[in-house]
Design an enzyme around this catalytic site. Structure first.
Site, mmCIF file in Angstrom:
data_model
loop_
_atom_site.group_PDB
_atom_site.id
_atom_site.type_symbol
_atom_site.label_atom_id
_atom_site.label_comp_id
_atom_site.label_asym_id
_atom_site.label_seq_id
_atom_site.Cartn_x
_atom_site.Cartn_y
_atom_site.Cartn_z
ATOM 1 N N ASP A 99 57.810 0.749 -73.983
ATOM 2 C CA ASP A 99 58.119 -0.340 -74.915
ATOM 3 C C ASP A 99 57.661 0.041 -76.322
ATOM 4 O O ASP A 99 56.465 0.228 -76.567
ATOM 5 C CB ASP A 99 57.406 -1.618 -74.441
ATOM 6 C CG ASP A 99 57.961 -2.864 -75.119
ATOM 7 O OD1 ASP A 99 58.757 -2.712 -76.067
ATOM 8 O OD2 ASP A 99 57.608 -3.970 -74.697
ATOM 9 N N ASP A 100 58.608 0.177 -77.211
ATOM 10 C CA ASP A 100 58.325 0.496 -78.628
ATOM 11 C C ASP A 100 57.778 1.916 -78.823
ATOM 12 O O ASP A 100 57.082 2.181 -79.817
ATOM 13 C CB ASP A 100 57.335 -0.510 -79.260
ATOM 14 C CG ASP A 100 57.888 -1.923 -79.360
ATOM 15 O OD1 ASP A 100 59.010 -2.151 -78.885
ATOM 16 O OD2 ASP A 100 57.194 -2.784 -79.923
ATOM 17 N N CYS A 157 63.564 -5.510 -78.173
ATOM 18 C CA CYS A 157 63.435 -5.530 -76.707
ATOM 19 C C CYS A 157 64.542 -6.247 -75.930
ATOM 20 O O CYS A 157 65.191 -5.659 -75.082
ATOM 21 C CB CYS A 157 62.123 -6.191 -76.309
ATOM 22 S SG CYS A 157 60.680 -5.495 -77.100
ATOM 23 N N ARG A 217 67.259 -4.342 -73.375
ATOM 24 C CA ARG A 217 67.128 -4.383 -71.910
ATOM 25 C C ARG A 217 68.352 -5.021 -71.259
ATOM 26 O O ARG A 217 68.820 -4.583 -70.209
ATOM 27 C CB ARG A 217 65.855 -5.144 -71.533
ATOM 28 C CG ARG A 217 64.612 -4.348 -71.885
ATOM 29 C CD ARG A 217 63.426 -5.228 -72.240
ATOM 30 N NE ARG A 217 62.455 -4.429 -72.978
ATOM 31 C CZ ARG A 217 61.438 -3.778 -72.417
ATOM 32 N NH1 ARG A 217 61.218 -3.879 -71.118
ATOM 33 N NH2 ARG A 217 60.639 -3.038 -73.141
ATOM 34 N N LYS A 241 57.518 -5.203 -67.721
ATOM 35 C CA LYS A 241 58.007 -6.265 -68.619
ATOM 36 C C LYS A 241 59.450 -6.636 -68.279
ATOM 37 O O LYS A 241 60.275 -5.767 -68.032
ATOM 38 C CB LYS A 241 57.922 -5.741 -70.049
ATOM 39 C CG LYS A 241 58.558 -6.637 -71.087
ATOM 40 C CD LYS A 241 58.257 -6.084 -72.468
ATOM 41 C CE LYS A 241 59.095 -6.729 -73.532
ATOM 42 N NZ LYS A 241 58.726 -6.240 -74.871
ATOM 43 N N HIS A 267 61.434 -9.839 -69.942
ATOM 44 C CA HIS A 267 61.939 -10.223 -71.263
ATOM 45 C C HIS A 267 63.433 -10.504 -71.296
ATOM 46 O O HIS A 267 64.106 -10.309 -72.309
ATOM 47 C CB HIS A 267 61.568 -9.173 -72.326
ATOM 48 C CG HIS A 267 61.279 -9.808 -73.655
ATOM 49 N ND1 HIS A 267 60.936 -9.107 -74.781
ATOM 50 C CD2 HIS A 267 61.282 -11.118 -74.021
ATOM 51 C CE1 HIS A 267 60.755 -9.946 -75.794
ATOM 52 N NE2 HIS A 267 60.951 -11.173 -75.345
ATOM 53 N N SER A 319 57.012 -10.307 -73.755
ATOM 54 C CA SER A 319 56.159 -9.338 -74.451
ATOM 55 C C SER A 319 54.685 -9.717 -74.349
ATOM 56 O O SER A 319 54.335 -10.897 -74.277
ATOM 57 C CB SER A 319 56.551 -9.244 -75.926
ATOM 58 O OG SER A 319 57.804 -8.634 -76.032
ATOM 59 N N HIS A 379 53.633 -1.283 -76.603
ATOM 60 C CA HIS A 379 53.873 -2.468 -77.436
ATOM 61 C C HIS A 379 52.509 -3.070 -77.754
ATOM 62 O O HIS A 379 51.648 -3.129 -76.888
ATOM 63 C CB HIS A 379 54.733 -3.456 -76.640
ATOM 64 C CG HIS A 379 55.278 -4.616 -77.425
ATOM 65 N ND1 HIS A 379 54.466 -5.584 -77.970
ATOM 66 C CD2 HIS A 379 56.553 -4.963 -77.740
ATOM 67 C CE1 HIS A 379 55.228 -6.477 -78.590
ATOM 68 N NE2 HIS A 379 56.492 -6.131 -78.475
ATOM 69 N N ASP A 387 62.647 1.417 -75.112
ATOM 70 C CA ASP A 387 63.599 0.303 -75.293
ATOM 71 C C ASP A 387 64.065 0.140 -76.738
ATOM 72 O O ASP A 387 65.057 -0.508 -77.000
ATOM 73 C CB ASP A 387 62.993 -1.009 -74.792
ATOM 74 C CG ASP A 387 61.875 -1.517 -75.699
ATOM 75 O OD1 ASP A 387 61.169 -0.693 -76.307
ATOM 76 O OD2 ASP A 387 61.706 -2.746 -75.790
ATOM 77 N N ASN A 388 63.309 0.697 -77.661
ATOM 78 C CA ASN A 388 63.693 0.680 -79.089
ATOM 79 C C ASN A 388 62.712 1.584 -79.825
ATOM 80 O O ASN A 388 61.770 2.110 -79.226
ATOM 81 C CB ASN A 388 63.707 -0.741 -79.673
ATOM 82 C CG ASN A 388 62.465 -1.567 -79.379
ATOM 83 O OD1 ASN A 388 62.511 -2.558 -78.651
ATOM 84 N ND2 ASN A 388 61.325 -1.157 -79.918
ATOM 85 N N LYS A 429 61.529 0.182 -85.273
ATOM 86 C CA LYS A 429 61.934 -0.990 -84.494
ATOM 87 C C LYS A 429 62.491 -2.086 -85.390
ATOM 88 O O LYS A 429 61.937 -2.367 -86.450
ATOM 89 C CB LYS A 429 60.719 -1.521 -83.739
ATOM 90 C CG LYS A 429 60.938 -2.843 -83.021
ATOM 91 C CD LYS A 429 59.702 -3.289 -82.286
ATOM 92 C CE LYS A 429 59.928 -4.622 -81.605
ATOM 93 N NZ LYS A 429 58.801 -5.002 -80.741
HETATM 94 MG MG MG Z 1 60.374 -3.044 -77.414
#
Ligand code: MG
Length: 460
Positions: free
Chosen positions: A35-36, A75, A79, A132, A134, A157, A228, A280-281, A306
């Site tokens: 994540d991130d 996010c 996803r 996660k 989300h 998150s 994240h 994811d980003n 992001k």
């Molecule tokens: Mg993310």
């Protein structure tokens, strides 16, 4: 003669193809999503100090992508798009106004969307979501209602449900600063979730699921909460990297990917399992103005991070690993996480949904034969705005906006045009020299827009 050939094909080849699909061994599929995590945050993507020997080894044994795209810059839409193989604008998971789901959001991934898990279940896969989610907490949108037999993780998150005034990007976030629940199959098992052990516990869960289902095909969607913010590392990793807490967290993530791959080898599953690692980003840059203090990731030489449709927001690390099937190498073919949907279905012999547009492509020939993929456009959305489009080596921006801190987008007419292989940092606009390229991209956008059916907005 043609008719005879057609009759022959109809009588023999099609049934044979079906039999072949029926009897081909169905590989296990594991998607490990960070994540991130930024394009520049791993050793194998050039980070000078964060040590990621396990991901570096995974990349050395597998296929490392230089041009792997998350399907969105934040996010929730990313996803949604990955799990459905469709741009999130189609499912209503990318909208104007809200950019991601929040704990009290009234929307979620619509029940009518078909996820990779639901499709793989039609082929007998055991399915697990770990980490996660989300994609919604309302009825119909939760993991067990979207094709996952088992689910363990956070509903959104880790910086949501805040109860502390300390910003999530602080270098020493309070452990009880957030009241995020840890949920197993719909039931809260811990609140607030003890975040410092999540990376380890998620990995334990994935390893246990693989062990329990080793005799049948399985799909594990392992969506790590880290890196994240707020960042948490376990005692074993805290203070160990030279890159601060962010480095500790990424090194722990790396070690746990290593544990997972080791477990697959020991279980005799490595040669039967396609493992994908991605993010994811892009990295949350967390400038000082945002209350950050050096705890944001790095997009390396890519511009922005992001939340933005500059390359740093959406081009992320991507590694495909399957010993014996994927030869070691590096590819600069453009792929996106939406391709994982289509490719997984193809490998499992599952039928593609025919009642809806699917944006992902089957990239099997790239993975296994290293063949170039047919040229296709990739669209960069931010909310409900189509900001940019890439076609081959070229990227045109119709609008640009920083991920955070720039209230309004800048419009570009003519669009900005960058040649990504020679200018990955998007510094030199060459639109004036290539009107033909711009016209081709404009045409791709016209076709995309003409057939686009937008879903009912869910981020409300
Ligand atoms: Mg993310």
């Amino acid at each position: 003669m043609k008719i005879i050939v057609r009759i022959f094909l109809a009588l023999f080849c099609v049934p044979f193809a079906l039999v072949a699909a029926e009897s081909a061994p169905k590989p296990n599929i594991i998607i490990v999503l960070a994540d991130d995590l930024g394009y520049g945050d791993l050793g194998c993507y050039g980070h000078p100090s964060i040590r990621t020997p396990h991901l570096d080894r995974m990349a050395a044994e597998g296929l490392r992508f230089t041009d792997f795209y998350s399907p969105a810059e934040v996010c929730t839409p990313s996803r949604a798009a990955m799990l459905t193989g469709r741009y999130a604008i189609r499912s209503g998971m990318s909208t104007g106004g809200g950019r991601v789901l929040f704990p009290n959001s009234k929307g979620g991934l619509p029940a009518g969307e078909l996820t990779m898990a639901e499709m793989l279940k039609t082929r007998g896969y055991a399915t697990a979501h770990v980490g996660k989610w989300h994609l919604g907490v309302i009825e119909g949108s939760r993991p067990n209602e979207q094709g996952f037999d088992e689910s363990f993780g956070l509903p959104y998150s880790n910086d949501m449900d805040g109860r502390s005034k300390v910003p999530a990007g602080s270098p020493n976030p309070p452990v009880d600063g957030w009241n995020v629940p840890l949920i197993r199959n719909g039931k809260i098992t811990e609140r607030p979730a003890v975040q410092s052990t999540l990376t380890q516990r998620y990995t334990d869960e994935a390893i246990a699921f693989a062990h329990a289902h080793k005799a049948e095909p399985f799909f594990i969607y392992l969506a790590h909460t880290m890196p994240h913010v707020p960042l948490f590392a376990s005692a074993e990793f805290r203070g160990k990297s030279t890159r601060g807490l962010y480095g500790d967290v990424v090194e722990e993530l790396d070690a746990n990917v290593g544990r997972l791959l080791t477990a697959l080898r020991e279980e005799g599953l490595a040669e039967k399992t396609l493992v994908i690692f991605a993010s994811d980003n892009g990295p949350w840059l967390l400038t000082k103005a945002m209350g950050g203090n050096g705890q944001g990731g790095s997009a390396g030489l890519l511009r922005e991070g992001k939340g933005s449709t500059w390359e740093g927001g959406m081009r992320v690390p991507g590694i495909a690993w399957w010993p014996g099937r994927i030869k070691p190498g590096v590819t600069s073919e453009m792929v996106s996480a939406m391709d994982l949907f289509t490719t997984s279905l193809a490998l499992a012999g599952a039928e593609m949904p025919k009642d809806r547009a699917i944006d992902g492509a089957d990239i099997s020939t790239l993975l296994f034969e290293r063949k170039a993929l047919p040229e296709r456009p990739f669209f960069y959305y931010r909310g409900d705005m189509l900001m940019a489009c890439r076609l081959g080596p070229w990227k045109a921006h119709f609008w640009t906006q920083a991920g955070y801190g720039q209230p309004k987008p800048d419009a570009h007419n003519p669009p900005l045009l960058f040649h990504l292989p020679s200018d990955p940092s998007e510094k030199f606009d060459v639109a004036a020299e290539h009107p033909d390229v711009l016209e081709k991209i404009r045409e791709a956008v016209r076709v995309h827009n003409a057939t686009m059916v937008r879903g009912e907005p869910q981020l409300k």
